[in-house]
Design an enzyme around this catalytic site. Sequence first.
Site, PDB file in Angstrom:
ATOM      1  N   ARG A 122      -7.209  19.589  20.950  1.00 51.65           N
ATOM      2  CA  ARG A 122      -7.956  18.305  21.130  1.00 51.65           C
ATOM      3  C   ARG A 122      -8.704  17.729  20.080  1.00 51.65           C
ATOM      4  NH1 ARG A 122      -7.879  20.994  26.067  1.00 51.65           N
ATOM      5  NH2 ARG A 122      -6.596  19.788  27.609  1.00 51.65           N
TER       6      ARG A 122
ATOM      7  N   LYS B 193      -7.518   6.637   9.804  1.00 52.72           N
ATOM      8  CA  LYS B 193      -6.207   6.192  10.627  1.00 52.72           C
ATOM      9  C   LYS B 193      -5.182   7.131  10.250  1.00 52.72           C
ATOM     10  CE  LYS B 193      -6.208   1.050  10.703  1.00 52.72           C
ATOM     11  NZ  LYS B 193      -5.652  -0.151  10.262  1.00 52.72           N
TER      12      LYS B 193
ATOM     13  N   GLU C 149      -1.629  -1.770  -3.343  1.00 51.80           N
ATOM     14  CA  GLU C 149      -2.745  -1.603  -2.454  1.00 51.80           C
ATOM     15  C   GLU C 149      -3.891  -1.765  -3.190  1.00 51.80           C
ATOM     16  OE1 GLU C 149      -2.942  -1.329   0.659  1.00 51.80           O
ATOM     17  OE2 GLU C 149      -0.914  -0.444   1.497  1.00 51.80           O
TER      18      GLU C 149
ATOM     19  N   LYS D 142     -13.092  -0.152   0.933  1.00 54.46           N
ATOM     20  CA  LYS D 142     -12.796   0.360   2.013  1.00 54.46           C
ATOM     21  C   LYS D 142     -14.011   1.031   2.663  1.00 54.46           C
ATOM     22  CE  LYS D 142      -9.195   2.031   4.845  1.00 54.46           C
ATOM     23  NZ  LYS D 142      -8.016   2.884   4.429  1.00 54.46           N
TER      24      LYS D 142
ATOM     25  N   GLU E 266     -11.068  -1.130  14.075  1.00 53.27           N
ATOM     26  CA  GLU E 266     -10.546  -2.412  14.170  1.00 53.27           C
ATOM     27  C   GLU E 266     -10.867  -3.218  15.306  1.00 53.27           C
ATOM     28  OE1 GLU E 266      -6.447  -2.899  13.337  1.00 53.27           O
ATOM     29  OE2 GLU E 266      -6.588  -2.199  11.319  1.00 53.27           O
TER      30      GLU E 266
ATOM     31  N   ARG F 264     -11.941  -4.905   9.647  1.00 53.83           N
ATOM     32  CA  ARG F 264     -10.926  -3.587   9.192  1.00 53.83           C
ATOM     33  C   ARG F 264      -9.456  -4.328   8.894  1.00 53.83           C
ATOM     34  NH1 ARG F 264     -10.667   2.653   9.952  1.00 53.83           N
ATOM     35  NH2 ARG F 264      -9.180   3.036   8.616  1.00 53.83           N
TER      36      ARG F 264
ATOM     37  N   ASN G 184      -5.342  -5.364   5.952  1.00 54.94           N
ATOM     38  CA  ASN G 184      -3.781  -5.174   6.361  1.00 54.94           C
ATOM     39  C   ASN G 184      -2.925  -6.355   5.772  1.00 54.94           C
ATOM     40  OD1 ASN G 184      -3.499  -2.709   7.656  1.00 54.94           O
ATOM     41  ND2 ASN G 184      -4.176  -3.771   9.604  1.00 54.94           N
TER      42      ASN G 184
ATOM     43  N   HIS H 164       0.731  -6.463   4.940  1.00 56.02           N
ATOM     44  CA  HIS H 164       1.357  -5.544   5.775  1.00 56.02           C
ATOM     45  C   HIS H 164       2.351  -5.773   6.939  1.00 56.02           C
ATOM     46  CE1 HIS H 164      -1.277  -3.337   3.286  1.00 56.02           C
ATOM     47  NE2 HIS H 164      -1.026  -2.016   3.800  1.00 56.02           N
TER      48      HIS H 164
ATOM     49  N   HIS I  69       5.930  -4.258   6.529  1.00 54.17           N
ATOM     50  CA  HIS I  69       6.359  -3.344   7.786  1.00 54.17           C
ATOM     51  C   HIS I  69       7.480  -3.725   8.079  1.00 54.17           C
ATOM     52  CE1 HIS I  69       2.183  -1.523   8.623  1.00 54.17           C
ATOM     53  NE2 HIS I  69       2.603  -1.087   7.465  1.00 54.17           N
TER      54      HIS I  69
ATOM     55  N   HIS J  75       6.392   1.575   0.395  1.00 52.73           N
ATOM     56  CA  HIS J  75       5.170   0.911   1.081  1.00 52.73           C
ATOM     57  C   HIS J  75       4.654  -0.077   0.107  1.00 52.73           C
ATOM     58  CE1 HIS J  75       2.354   0.082   3.963  1.00 52.73           C
ATOM     59  NE2 HIS J  75       1.380   0.379   2.935  1.00 52.73           N
TER      60      HIS J  75
END
Length: 363
Positions: free
Chosen positions: A120, A142, A184, A226, A236, A241, A245, A248, A252, A265
Site C-alpha cells: 500500500r 504520475k 517534451e 514542471k 490535475e 497540470r 499534455n 499528447h 498517444h 513517445h
Amino acid sequence: MAKIIVKTERYSYPITIETGLIHNLASFLPLKANDQVMLVTNQTLAPLYLKSLLITLEGNGIKVDHVVLPDGEQYKSLTGLEQIFASLSEKFHGRGTTLIALGGGVIGDLTGFAAACYQRGVRFIQVPTTLLAQVDAAIGGKTAINHAMSKNMIGAFHQPISVVIDLDFLQTLPKSEFISGLAEVIKYAIALDSDFFVWLENNIEDLLARDTTALRYCIRRCCELKAGIVAIDEREENGQRALLNLGHTYGHAIEVAMGYGTWLHGQAVAAGMVMAAETAKLLGQFATADIERIKVLLLRAGLPTHGPDTMTAECYLPYMQRDKKVLAGELRLILPTGIGQSEIRSGIPSHIVIKAIKHSQIS
C-alpha cells in the site's frame, strides 16, 4: 549543482541536477546505512550503470537487491509490474524498503506504480537516464502502465522522495532517444514559456551537440516549469497540470495505433503538437506564423511535424476518445493560444479535429 524543490500539499522533495551524481551517496539522501533498496533497471542500462550505482550504495552500507527488465515501451505492462512485485516478495522487502528507478520513462513509471502499490505504498527515488524522463516523466508523481487499448490509463499518483538527474547519462543516450526527449522540452516552451521558446530557437544546435552548459540550463528550466505546475495542481484537479499534455492526446493515438515502440513517445508528441496548433488555428486562436515557427524548430531538432502516412485522420478519433482527459464522453484538448500560452478546450466538433489532422499531414 542545481537543486529545485517540488512542493505539494503533502510532500516536498528535491530535484538535483549535475554530472557524476550516481557516484555520490549524498545525491540519494535520505538513504543511509542498513536501509533496504530494490533497484529497478533494464537490460540496456544494466551493463552501463548498474555496477557503478551498486558500488555507491553498497559501499555505504545500504542493502541492495535489483531486478533487470526488458527494454521498451511494450514492457510497461502488467507483466513488467508483476516482475517487480515478485522480486520484492522473493527478497522479503517490507514497508521500509525504498525502490530506485534507474531508467527512462518506462522504468520510472513501472517502478513508481510498483512503489505506490506494494504494501500500500513505499518510498521510491527517480534516477532518470533519458532526456525525456529528466525533463518530464520523472517529476510530479504520475505513475502508470499501458494497456493494449490505451496509454497510461492504469496508474496512480505517487511522488518520489527525490529525483537525481545525472547529466552524464545523456552522453550515452542513443540519438533517436535524445531527440525524442527534445519534443517534451519544446512542449514546455509552446505551452508555458515564450522566452524559453526563443532560447530554444537560439540554442537548439548546442542541445543537439549535448553541450553540458546548454543541457544544464534547459533541464533546469523544464524542471522549474514542471515543479511550478505540480505545486498548484498535483492531481490535475484544476486544469493547470493538464496543460503539460499539449500534443499528447493526438500523440498517444499514434503510439497505440502503430503499436507501442514503433513511434517513440517524443516523435508522436511532436506530430501531436502540430495537430493541436492546426486545431487552434481553425478555431481562430492561433496564428499561421506561429505554426511555422513550431514546425521549423521541430525540424531543426530532428522531429516529425506530421503523423504516420499509414494513419488517416479519421483513425485518430477512436483512440483520442479513450484519453484520460475525456470527461463525460466529451473530448477535451490542450491547445495553444500563442507561443508560451495554452488552454483546455472542450466541445470541439470532430470534423474540426479531423480537418486539423489533415492540414498537418499536407502542410
